[in-house]
Enzyme design. Structure first.
Site, PDB file in Angstrom:
ATOM      1  CD1 TRP A 138      -0.916   2.367   2.255  1.00  0.00           C
ATOM      2  CD2 TRP A 138      -2.821   1.767   1.242  1.00  0.00           C
ATOM      3  NE1 TRP A 138      -1.800   3.428   2.367  1.00  0.00           N
ATOM      4  CE2 TRP A 138      -2.976   3.083   1.754  1.00  0.00           C
ATOM      5  CE3 TRP A 138      -3.883   1.191   0.570  1.00  0.00           C
ATOM      6  CZ2 TRP A 138      -4.154   3.808   1.605  1.00  0.00           C
ATOM      7  CZ3 TRP A 138      -5.056   1.919   0.434  1.00  0.00           C
ATOM      8  CH2 TRP A 138      -5.182   3.211   0.941  1.00  0.00           C
ATOM      9  CG  ASN A 140      -1.120   6.906   2.426  1.00  0.00           C
ATOM     10  OD1 ASN A 140      -0.719   5.812   2.810  1.00  0.00           O
ATOM     11  ND2 ASN A 140      -1.233   7.936   3.244  1.00  0.00           N
ATOM     12  CG  ASP A 141      -0.044  11.456   2.593  1.00  0.00           C
ATOM     13  OD1 ASP A 141      -1.049  11.098   1.967  1.00  0.00           O
ATOM     14  OD2 ASP A 141      -0.092  12.044   3.676  1.00  0.00           O
ATOM     15  CD  GLN A 157       2.985   8.176   5.558  1.00  0.00           C
ATOM     16  OE1 GLN A 157       2.175   7.947   6.427  1.00  0.00           O
ATOM     17  NE2 GLN A 157       4.287   8.268   5.817  1.00  0.00           N
ATOM     18  CG  PHE A 197       1.694   9.592  10.270  1.00  0.00           C
ATOM     19  CD1 PHE A 197       1.606   8.225  10.085  1.00  0.00           C
ATOM     20  CD2 PHE A 197       0.620  10.231  10.873  1.00  0.00           C
ATOM     21  CE1 PHE A 197       0.490   7.504  10.463  1.00  0.00           C
ATOM     22  CE2 PHE A 197      -0.509   9.523  11.268  1.00  0.00           C
ATOM     23  CZ  PHE A 197      -0.585   8.161  11.062  1.00  0.00           C
ATOM     24  CB  SER A 198       3.429  12.925   5.580  1.00  0.00           C
ATOM     25  OG  SER A 198       2.557  11.996   4.989  1.00  0.00           O
ATOM     26  NE  ARG A 262      -2.509  14.397  10.063  1.00  0.00           N
ATOM     27  CZ  ARG A 262      -3.550  14.498  10.891  1.00  0.00           C
ATOM     28  NH1 ARG A 262      -3.343  14.537  12.198  1.00  0.00           N
ATOM     29  NH2 ARG A 262      -4.774  14.591  10.413  1.00  0.00           N
ATOM     30  CG  ASP A 263       1.175  15.707   7.301  1.00  0.00           C
ATOM     31  OD1 ASP A 263       1.547  14.615   7.770  1.00  0.00           O
ATOM     32  OD2 ASP A 263      -0.006  15.944   6.985  1.00  0.00           O
ATOM     33  CD  GLU A 314      -4.357  14.893   6.764  1.00  0.00           C
ATOM     34  OE1 GLU A 314      -4.134  14.138   7.717  1.00  0.00           O
ATOM     35  OE2 GLU A 314      -4.871  14.517   5.691  1.00  0.00           O
TER      36      GLU A 314
END
Length: 398
Positions: A138, A140-141, A157, A197-198, A262-263, A314
């Site tokens: 999987w 994503n970002d 991610q 995380f990102s 975050r990020d 985000e």
């Protein structure tokens, strides 16, 4: 866990070919209470785990005795198998893998395989050939994109143990032309603190952080098991292939105990001769600055009460662009992403154009929402660092 009973469930001998090892691999599977223990002598590079996508997650751990050993959530096969994923066994003479939450009669225990390779041949007819996708798992970002020594590094991610969200790592791929990508091993792995995380990466040309001239420095959100979000640092001295997490982490925590924090996107601000970080703080963006990428001071905030805000912002970014191609007239652009709630049906990136004086970002038409793309699913837009005058961005699309 019960420790007074131990049952031997299976013992499997695998003879290695001459091309992989001079010794035989021996895999022994035992049950101790609610824990399944897989011990491998003279391990191959991988233990191939059979996955059944619609079943509950079990927890899998490579037990090396280190405080950094981390349980991974894996949907192991119970009564059917959809595909395999590789689980690295380390470089020791023995490897111990522990499994929690798996029944003793689960099919997975009969399908485990030892291998020095993992076949990543594309068997998905509909897999894109132009848009980047990982070879398996999987994603994503997009995260931490940086250009160095002729290579564009794309981190993202990534769950290397299934095709659903989970076990957030920074996956890694490199390209020389932004079209053809080489899949590499994950660069930053989920750890006992939580998911990775990102975030972003920069090239520390002046060794401001003290990890070496031209080290790649990653700043990322660590999402802990109790959902506190803090910003952490890792550094690489091998052209971004592997990262070492900073012993002084976290380098930034929210001053008000905010959960959605975050990020981080980090950039060099030449006028101030220092680093700046823009980070998502629920429905606003917060700016911080630092001389060494380790100690950060709050500067200002932007975005509260403006723009399209169905939910938190985000994956922010902040960069300069010339006005109509005139490099003597530069404007600052702030991008932020929202999902879901866009009026055209899905996720989107909105942007604001204005000026930045080292403290405050001002945007005269801040209430006029501008969309970077008008598609239904366009998310987590962020730009590469160290690309000179070029501003190159990548976004996530389902």
């Amino acid at each position: 866990m019960e420790t007074n009973k131990m049952m031997k469930a299976a013992c499997l001998m695998l003879m290695a070919s001459a091309t992989t090892s001079a010794f035989a691999q021996k895999m022994n599977i035992e049950h101790k209470g609610d824990t399944t223990i897989v011990k491998v002598e003279n391990p191959t590079k991988y233990l191939l785990l059979p996955i059944q996508e619609e079943k509950d997650e079990a927890q899998v751990l490579l037990d090396t005795g280190s405080k950094d050993d981390t349980w991974m959530d894996v949907r192991l096969a119970q009564n059917g198998s959809d595909y395999y994923v590789p689980f690295a066994l380390g470089k020791g003479k023995t490897a111990t893998v522990k499994i929690l939450g798996l029944k003793k009669d689960a099919l997975a225990l009969n399908l485990l395989k030892l291998s020095d390779t993992f076949d990543t041949t594309n068997t998905d007819y509909y897999r894109p050939s132009y848009h980047f996708t990982p070879l398996y798992g999987w994603m994503n970002d997009p995260n931490g994109m940086v250009y160095k020594d002729g290579e564009y590094h794309l981190y993202f991610q990534y769950n290397p143990y299934g095709s659903k969200w989970g076990n957030m790592h920074w996956g890694h791929a490199v390209s020389k032309d932004l079209v053809h990508w080489e899949h590499l091993d994950p660069a930053i792995a989920r750890d006992p603190v939580g998911h990775i995380f990102s975030g972003s990466s920069v090239l520390d040309k002046k060794n401001t952080a003290g990890f070496g001239k031209n080290a790649i420095i990653a700043i990322y959100t660590n999402n802990s098991v109790n959902h506190d979000e803090v910003q952490c640092l890792a550094y690489s001295n091998d052209n971004g292939r592997t990262f070492t997490k900073y012993e002084g982490n976290p380098v930034l925590t929210p001053f008000d105990g905010l959960k959605d924090f975050r990020d981080p996107k980090v950039f060099w601000y030449e006028k101030g001769k220092c680093w700046y970080m823009i980070v998502s703080a629920d429905k606003e963006m917060r700016l911080y600055k630092s001389k060494n990428l380790k100690k950060w001071n709050y500067v200002s905030a932007f975005g509260k009460g403006i723009g399209q805000q169905p939910c938190q912002y985000e994956c922010p970014d902040f960069f300069q662009l010339p006005v109509n191609g005139d490099k003597k007239k530069m404007k600052w652009v702030m991008t932020m992403n929202i999902n879901p709630g866009c009026w055209f049906g899905g996720s989107a990136t909105e942007y604001f154009v204005g000026d930045f004086d080292g403290k405050n970002f001002t945007c005269p038409d801040a209430h006029d929402v501008k969309w970077l793309d008008w598609g239904k699913d366009h998310y987590a837009t962020v730009t590469f660092s160290n690309t000179g005058d070029r501003v190159l961005g990548i976004t996530w699309m389902s």
